[in-house]
Design a protein around this motif. Structure first.
Motif, PDB file in Angstrom:
ATOM      1  N   CYS A   1      36.363  46.189  46.903  1.00  0.00           N
ATOM      2  CA  CYS A   1      36.445  47.350  47.856  1.00  0.00           C
ATOM      3  C   CYS A   1      37.227  46.997  49.144  1.00  0.00           C
ATOM      4  O   CYS A   1      37.678  47.121  50.107  1.00  0.00           O
ATOM      5  CB  CYS A   1      35.509  48.164  47.129  1.00  0.00           C
ATOM      6  N   ALA A   2      36.128  45.200  49.006  1.00  0.00           N
ATOM      7  CA  ALA A   2      36.486  45.172  51.246  1.00  0.00           C
ATOM      8  C   ALA A   2      37.541  44.071  51.540  1.00  0.00           C
ATOM      9  O   ALA A   2      38.003  44.454  52.386  1.00  0.00           O
ATOM     10  CB  ALA A   2      34.781  44.415  51.210  1.00  0.00           C
ATOM     11  N   SER A   3      38.018  43.756  50.217  1.00  0.00           N
ATOM     12  CA  SER A   3      39.150  42.946  50.679  1.00  0.00           C
ATOM     13  C   SER A   3      40.184  43.159  49.820  1.00  0.00           C
ATOM     14  O   SER A   3      41.464  42.792  50.415  1.00  0.00           O
ATOM     15  CB  SER A   3      38.649  41.633  49.693  1.00  0.00           C
ATOM     16  N   ALA A   4      40.148  45.041  49.077  1.00  0.00           N
ATOM     17  CA  ALA A   4      41.782  45.630  49.044  1.00  0.00           C
ATOM     18  C   ALA A   4      41.016  46.589  48.682  1.00  0.00           C
ATOM     19  O   ALA A   4      40.704  47.507  47.976  1.00  0.00           O
ATOM     20  CB  ALA A   4      41.663  45.192  47.456  1.00  0.00           C
ATOM     21  N   ALA A   5      41.991  47.136  50.315  1.00  0.00           N
ATOM     22  CA  ALA A   5      41.958  48.496  50.935  1.00  0.00           C
ATOM     23  C   ALA A   5      43.062  49.142  49.393  1.00  0.00           C
ATOM     24  O   ALA A   5      42.732  50.363  49.374  1.00  0.00           O
ATOM     25  CB  ALA A   5      42.594  48.468  52.021  1.00  0.00           C
ATOM     26  N   GLY A   6      44.116  48.648  49.452  1.00  0.00           N
ATOM     27  CA  GLY A   6      45.191  49.604  48.014  1.00  0.00           C
ATOM     28  C   GLY A   6      44.444  49.832  46.783  1.00  0.00           C
ATOM     29  O   GLY A   6      43.398  50.093  46.114  1.00  0.00           O
ATOM     30  N   ALA A   7      46.054  49.371  46.308  1.00  0.00           N
ATOM     31  CA  ALA A   7      45.546  49.875  44.653  1.00  0.00           C
ATOM     32  C   ALA A   7      44.998  49.061  44.176  1.00  0.00           C
ATOM     33  O   ALA A   7      45.053  47.220  44.710  1.00  0.00           O
ATOM     34  CB  ALA A   7      46.835  49.733  43.773  1.00  0.00           C
ATOM     35  N   ARG A   8      43.992  49.268  43.255  1.00  0.00           N
ATOM     36  CA  ARG A   8      42.468  48.167  42.601  1.00  0.00           C
ATOM     37  C   ARG A   8      42.824  48.444  40.874  1.00  0.00           C
ATOM     38  O   ARG A   8      43.109  49.892  40.365  1.00  0.00           O
ATOM     39  CB  ARG A   8      41.123  48.749  43.268  1.00  0.00           C
ATOM     40  N   LEU A   9      42.726  47.555  39.899  1.00  0.00           N
ATOM     41  CA  LEU A   9      42.500  47.861  39.117  1.00  0.00           C
ATOM     42  C   LEU A   9      40.599  46.956  38.390  1.00  0.00           C
ATOM     43  O   LEU A   9      40.631  45.974  38.978  1.00  0.00           O
ATOM     44  CB  LEU A   9      43.402  46.994  37.957  1.00  0.00           C
ATOM     45  N   TYR A  10      40.437  48.042  37.583  1.00  0.00           N
ATOM     46  CA  TYR A  10      38.421  46.884  37.084  1.00  0.00           C
ATOM     47  C   TYR A  10      39.420  46.809  35.453  1.00  0.00           C
ATOM     48  O   TYR A  10      39.575  48.309  34.913  1.00  0.00           O
ATOM     49  CB  TYR A  10      38.401  48.123  36.840  1.00  0.00           C
TER      50      TYR A  10
ATOM     51  N   ARG B   1      52.191  47.707  37.061  1.00  0.00           N
ATOM     52  CA  ARG B   1      52.894  47.752  38.766  1.00  0.00           C
ATOM     53  C   ARG B   1      51.679  46.258  38.911  1.00  0.00           C
ATOM     54  O   ARG B   1      50.215  45.216  38.619  1.00  0.00           O
ATOM     55  CB  ARG B   1      52.308  48.583  39.652  1.00  0.00           C
ATOM     56  N   ARG B   2      51.706  45.797  40.662  1.00  0.00           N
ATOM     57  CA  ARG B   2      51.046  45.263  41.184  1.00  0.00           C
ATOM     58  C   ARG B   2      50.283  45.220  41.846  1.00  0.00           C
ATOM     59  O   ARG B   2      50.332  46.497  42.533  1.00  0.00           O
ATOM     60  CB  ARG B   2      51.764  43.866  42.408  1.00  0.00           C
ATOM     61  N   TYR B   3      48.317  44.708  41.966  1.00  0.00           N
ATOM     62  CA  TYR B   3      47.813  45.399  42.972  1.00  0.00           C
ATOM     63  C   TYR B   3      47.672  44.622  43.601  1.00  0.00           C
ATOM     64  O   TYR B   3      47.319  44.001  43.795  1.00  0.00           O
ATOM     65  CB  TYR B   3      46.421  45.527  41.278  1.00  0.00           C
ATOM     66  N   ASP B   4      46.212  45.358  44.527  1.00  0.00           N
ATOM     67  CA  ASP B   4      46.440  44.703  45.478  1.00  0.00           C
ATOM     68  C   ASP B   4      44.601  43.278  45.009  1.00  0.00           C
ATOM     69  O   ASP B   4      43.988  42.689  45.818  1.00  0.00           O
ATOM     70  CB  ASP B   4      45.060  45.773  46.575  1.00  0.00           C
ATOM     71  N   GLY B   5      44.389  44.744  44.579  1.00  0.00           N
ATOM     72  CA  GLY B   5      42.963  43.599  43.913  1.00  0.00           C
ATOM     73  C   GLY B   5      42.804  44.307  42.229  1.00  0.00           C
ATOM     74  O   GLY B   5      42.461  45.673  41.938  1.00  0.00           O
ATOM     75  N   ILE B   6      42.192  43.035  41.748  1.00  0.00           N
ATOM     76  CA  ILE B   6      41.321  43.698  40.590  1.00  0.00           C
ATOM     77  C   ILE B   6      39.943  42.757  39.892  1.00  0.00           C
ATOM     78  O   ILE B   6      40.227  41.763  40.755  1.00  0.00           O
ATOM     79  CB  ILE B   6      42.578  42.617  39.252  1.00  0.00           C
ATOM     80  N   LEU B   7      39.288  43.812  39.175  1.00  0.00           N
ATOM     81  CA  LEU B   7      38.190  43.372  38.548  1.00  0.00           C
ATOM     82  C   LEU B   7      38.425  43.023  37.609  1.00  0.00           C
ATOM     83  O   LEU B   7      38.287  43.791  36.480  1.00  0.00           O
ATOM     84  CB  LEU B   7      36.926  44.311  39.608  1.00  0.00           C
ATOM     85  N   LEU B   8      37.826  41.465  37.538  1.00  0.00           N
ATOM     86  CA  LEU B   8      37.429  41.410  35.552  1.00  0.00           C
ATOM     87  C   LEU B   8      36.370  41.003  34.805  1.00  0.00           C
ATOM     88  O   LEU B   8      35.652  40.654  35.875  1.00  0.00           O
ATOM     89  CB  LEU B   8      38.394  40.100  35.526  1.00  0.00           C
ATOM     90  N   GLU B   9      35.500  42.438  34.569  1.00  0.00           N
ATOM     91  CA  GLU B   9      33.788  42.554  34.163  1.00  0.00           C
ATOM     92  C   GLU B   9      33.787  42.465  32.673  1.00  0.00           C
ATOM     93  O   GLU B   9      34.760  43.614  31.675  1.00  0.00           O
ATOM     94  CB  GLU B   9      33.608  43.587  34.483  1.00  0.00           C
ATOM     95  N   ASP B  10      33.855  41.612  31.797  1.00  0.00           N
ATOM     96  CA  ASP B  10      33.350  39.860  32.841  1.00  0.00           C
ATOM     97  C   ASP B  10      33.666  39.225  31.724  1.00  0.00           C
ATOM     98  O   ASP B  10      34.030  38.849  30.653  1.00  0.00           O
ATOM     99  CB  ASP B  10      31.634  40.295  32.783  1.00  0.00           C
ATOM    100  N   LEU B  11      33.324  37.962  32.305  1.00  0.00           N
ATOM    101  CA  LEU B  11      34.353  37.037  31.618  1.00  0.00           C
ATOM    102  C   LEU B  11      33.010  36.374  30.281  1.00  0.00           C
ATOM    103  O   LEU B  11      33.663  35.192  29.536  1.00  0.00           O
ATOM    104  CB  LEU B  11      33.923  35.353  32.298  1.00  0.00           C
ATOM    105  N   GLY B  12      32.013  37.186  29.810  1.00  0.00           N
ATOM    106  CA  GLY B  12      30.633  36.271  29.075  1.00  0.00           C
ATOM    107  C   GLY B  12      31.679  36.837  27.986  1.00  0.00           C
ATOM    108  O   GLY B  12      31.628  36.687  27.106  1.00  0.00           O
ATOM    109  N   ASN B  13      31.376  37.953  28.531  1.00  0.00           N
ATOM    110  CA  ASN B  13      32.087  39.366  26.537  1.00  0.00           C
ATOM    111  C   ASN B  13      33.184  38.884  26.620  1.00  0.00           C
ATOM    112  O   ASN B  13      33.966  38.189  25.041  1.00  0.00           O
ATOM    113  CB  ASN B  13      31.997  41.000  27.935  1.00  0.00           C
TER     114      ASN B  13
END
Length: 176
Positions: free
Chosen positions: A22-31, A74-86
Motif C-alpha cells: 500500500c505504501a509503494s503502490a498507490a493505484g490499482a492493487r491486486l491481492y 489489466r496492469r496493476y501498480d501493485g500485486i501481493l502474492l499470498e503466499d508462496l508456501g501454499n
C-alpha cells in the motif's frame, strides 16, 4: 520492484506485506490468493485475510495453481502474492499441479506477475528451523521452498523477515 516478506506462522508477515504494498503502490492493487479452502481452518484463515484487506483498495483473484498462465484484466501498480508456501504445495501435491516441475513453474509464474505490475510483494513462510525429520515428500517441499526463497531473494529489491510482529529488513534500502 520485487519485495519478499517471510516469517513464521502468525508472525504478522501478511499485515506487513499489505502495508509495504500500500505504501509503494498507490493505484490499482491486486491481492492474489493461493490458499485452497480445504477444511474449516483454511476457511477461517481466508475469511481473516479478506477482513484484513477490506477497504484497502485490493481487487482479489484466487489462483492456487498455474500462475505462469494467468491472464489478468489489466496492469496493476501493485500485486501481493499470498503466499508462496501454499502455491508451492499446490503445485507439488495437487494432481493438476506442476509436480516435479513446480520450482520452474513457480518462478515462471512470479516472473509473469512481475510483468503485470510495478511492485510485486511475495509473502512466504519460514519452515526451515524446527529440526524435525519429515517424510521424503515434505522434505522435498521444504528444500524446494528454500530454493525459491534463495532465487527470489537474489532478484528482490528488498527482503524482510517478520518475527513476532517486528519487520526486520534483510536486503534493500535499510538492509544489507
Amino acid at each position: 520492484m520485487l519485495i519478499l516478506v517471510t516469517g513464521g506462522a502468525a508472525s504478522g508477515k501478511s499485515a506487513h506485506a499489505e502495508r509495504l504494498l500500500c505504501a509503494s503502490a498507490a493505484g490499482a492493487r491486486l491481492y492474489l490468493a493461493t490458499m485452497q479452502p480445504f477444511g474449516a481452518a483454511a476457511e477461517t484463515r481466508i475469511a481473516r485475510h479478506r477482513a484484513l484487506r477490506r477497504d484497502k483498495g485490493f481487487e482479489t483473484v484466487e489462483r492456487p495453481l498455474g500462475l505462469a498462465g494467468l491472464e489478468l484484466p489489466r496492469r496493476y501498480d501493485g500485486i501481493l502474492l499470498e503466499d508462496l508456501g501454499n502455491l508451492l504445495a499446490n503445485e507439488l501435491f495437487d494432481p493438476a499441479g506442476a509436480g516435479e516441475a513446480a520450482f520452474g513453474s513457480t518462478l515462471a509464474g512470479i516472473a509473469r506477475l512481475q510483468d503485470c505490475c510495478e511492485t510485486l510483494v511475495v509473502v512466504s513462510n519460514e519452515v526451515f528451523s524446527d529440526g524435525l525429520a519429515y517424510p521424503p515428500e515434505t522434505a522435498a517441499y521444504i528444500r524446494t521452498l528454500g530454493r525459491l526463497h534463495a532465487a527470489l531473494a537474489a532478484r528482490a529489491d528488498a527482503v524482510y523477515e517478520s518475527v513476532c510482529g517486528i519487520l526486520l529488513p534483510l536486503k534493500g534500502e535499510k538492509g544489507i
